[in-house]
Scaffold this active site. Structure first.
Site, mmCIF file in Angstrom:
data_model
loop_
_atom_site.group_PDB
_atom_site.id
_atom_site.type_symbol
_atom_site.label_atom_id
_atom_site.label_comp_id
_atom_site.label_asym_id
_atom_site.label_seq_id
_atom_site.Cartn_x
_atom_site.Cartn_y
_atom_site.Cartn_z
ATOM 1 C CB ALA A 469 -0.916 0.001 1.223
ATOM 2 C CB SER A 470 1.059 4.148 0.979
ATOM 3 O OG SER A 470 1.405 5.511 0.990
ATOM 4 N N GLY A 471 3.384 3.724 -0.431
ATOM 5 C CA GLY A 471 4.698 3.638 -1.051
ATOM 6 C C GLY A 471 5.012 2.254 -1.597
#
Length: 540
Positions: A469-471
């Site tokens: 997720a995200s990065g």
């Protein structure tokens, strides 16, 4: 580049699918000139999610590197594929995947007479620690943390790569009669649980038995146990099958009482990371997101359990909604095989294998069997090598002096490995294994750039474990293809930054702080006793 250590590496990615995807590119080109159009300088590569299961084949070798300071290697066999299809933007299309890429279903194939002879010869000359008595039962305790990183011979705990490799080795090892699993409370994500369950189902295709014993069992543990041929539990077993929950806690009211004002600036209405600090209740968007995740995981659990036990979904749901029940009822309604203690299950296995009652059941445990090389069983790969780079944990740009080695992803070390693989002629393709909730945005961007450059010269697959997720998702976008588990948590829903305004707290306790500064935004983060200026907020 750190030294190479032997171990299992390709796990929660699907061996056959990844090999086919990679070798399709290798067949059409020796390096990935055909993949270059996928990467536009102005935008990230579109993601392709592809779900399948594991298989061991024999043409490509894999060399793996951890995101930690240690770098480790493996040789795994894979089968080559055919060709790639791309849409008008140069991206791999889901239609072409469905038509051309294999499902990844495990196919157990008996070894030929010659290969069987070679394997027996290798077993005779194997190292002492690789020798296993014929007719042995492979035993493994699944409990606690399961790491996506490799474990050295001296490390404690379970490693997902080694767990999955042991299932494959045991399926082909003529010395192994079956598997006896001890399943106890697990503290890992659903992605890893799904991967292990699939390997249990794959192992059963070898015709060998797999029996589970669960003294303490929740939803994840039963998800694994239900996939086995038989599931036993002692009379005093703890079965906590009450359903699934998600929860979020909020500190907004606490901070308000003590005079702390968290100021959070975010982009993306579903980015809820700052809500814990600023809110007293759950936002509509966060509730929508968590509800969707819960429905997906719970629905999958009901479907898989119902299928494994030959029951209707509504019957399984009614069983869960009963809440409290005795172990005897689990047996009566067919949710477990029988009620037995561990020694009684071992006696059952001895009788099944024709072992005398006064003799011990020949068993080999997880730690010892992990030392058996695939080469000994005729499962090693060919000359062409695929590098597997493992990135696990939160993302940072540099390693903290207090951080534990292997506890996260450091962009400096990760980039060094990426560049080393890119410059090496030994590696024909790369798999980047991601198990990360994200972290530093700058570090994520720098790693994405290096992955993108790598994918311009060699085929690259991003494989997602429990969470990307995200990065972690940002990193995956640099690859040509993304492979995920059915229960992987993935995606990027925004970014967030902020600070604490401690002005009210300072007044309450009589503390004062004065700052002399030069520059319009010099006090943006230095003056914690004042809020963000409006113009500073609008500049984000």
């Amino acid at each position: 580049m750190s030294k190479l250590l032997h171990g299992c590496h390709l796990t929660s990615i699907h061996r056959r699918s990844c090999a086919a995807i990679l070798s399709k590119s290798l067949r059409s080109i020796r390096v990935v000139s055909s993949l270059q159009p996928q990467f536009s300088p102005s935008k990230p590569q579109n993601a392709l999610s592809y779900f399948s299961s594991s298989l061991h084949r024999r043409n490509l070798s894999l060399r793996a590197f951890d995101s930690s300071s240690e770098t480790k290697s493996d040789v795994v066999s894979e089968e080559t594929g055919e060709k790639d299809y791309k849409d008008d933007d140069g991206a791999l299309s889901s239609t072409s995947v469905a038509e051309e890429f294999p499902t990844g279903d495990f196919e157990f194939k008996e070894m030929s007479g010659w290969m069987s002879f070679v394997v027996k010869l290798r077993m005779l000359i194997a190292f002492p620690w690789e020798r296993v008595r014929k007719g042995s039962v492979f035993t493994m305790k699944l409990r606690g943390q399961i790491s996506d990183q490799l474990k050295s011979r001296f490390s404690s705990g379970l490693s997902l790569p080694q767990i999955c490799e042991n299932f494959i080795k045991a399926a082909y090892d003529p010395r192994i009669s079956g598997i006896y699993l001890h399943i106890e409370p697990l503290s890992c994500g659903w992605g890893k649980v799904e991967e292990i369950r699939r390997h249990i189902l794959d192992f059963k295709k070898s015709g060998k038995f797999i029996v589970a014993y669960a003294p303490a069992c929740g939803e994840k543990e039963y998800y694994l146990g239900s996939a086995c041929d038989e599931l036993y539990a002692p009379p005093s077993a703890y079965f906590s099958l009450y359903g699934l929950t998600v929860q979020a806690s909020f500190l907004g009211g606490v901070f308000e009482k003590v005079g702390i004002e968290p100021q959070v600036q975010r982009i993306g209405k579903y980015k809820s990371a700052g809500d814990q600090l600023t809110r007293k209740t759950m936002s509509e968007e966060n509730c929508e997101m968590l509800t969707a995740l819960l429905d997906n995981i719970y629905g999958n659990w009901l479907d898989k359990i119902s299928s494994a036990k030959g029951k209707k979904r509504e019957d399984t749901e009614n069983f869960i909604n009963e809440g409290v029940y005795q172990v005897e009822k689990l047996k009566e309604e067919g949710w477990i095989t029988n009620i037995n203690y561990d020694d009684e299950v071992i006696s059952i296995l001895k009788e099944r294998l024709g072992q005398p009652k006064d003799k011990n059941l020949p068993m080999v445990d997880y730690r010892k069997y992990s030392k058996v090389r695939k080469w000994t069983l005729g499962l090693s790969g060919g000359k062409d090598q695929i590098a597997v780079i493992r990135a696990s944990g939160s993302i940072s740009r540099v390693r903290s002096p207090f951080s534990i080695p292997g506890s996260g992803i450091t962009s400096e070390q990760f980039i060094e490995k990426i560049r080393s693989v890119r410059d090496s002629k030994r590696y024909k393709a790369v798999i980047i294994r991601i198990d990360s909730p994200g972290g530093d945005a700058l570090a994520s961007d720098l790693m994405w750039r290096e992955i993108r450059l790598l994918a311009a010269s060699k085929p690259v697959i991003a494989s997602m474990s429990d969470v990307a997720a995200s990065g972690g998702y940002y990193m995956a976008m640099g690859a040509g293809t993304i492979v995920a588990e059915n229960l992987t948590l993935t995606g990027s829903i925004g970014v967030v930054t902020g600070k604490f305004n401690l002005g009210t707290l300072y007044e309450k306790i009589g503390f004062n702080k004065e700052i002399i500064s030069r520059g319009r935004f010099a006090e943006l983060t230095a003056a914690e006793q004042r809020p963000f200026r409006l113009e500073a907020l609008f500049s984000f």
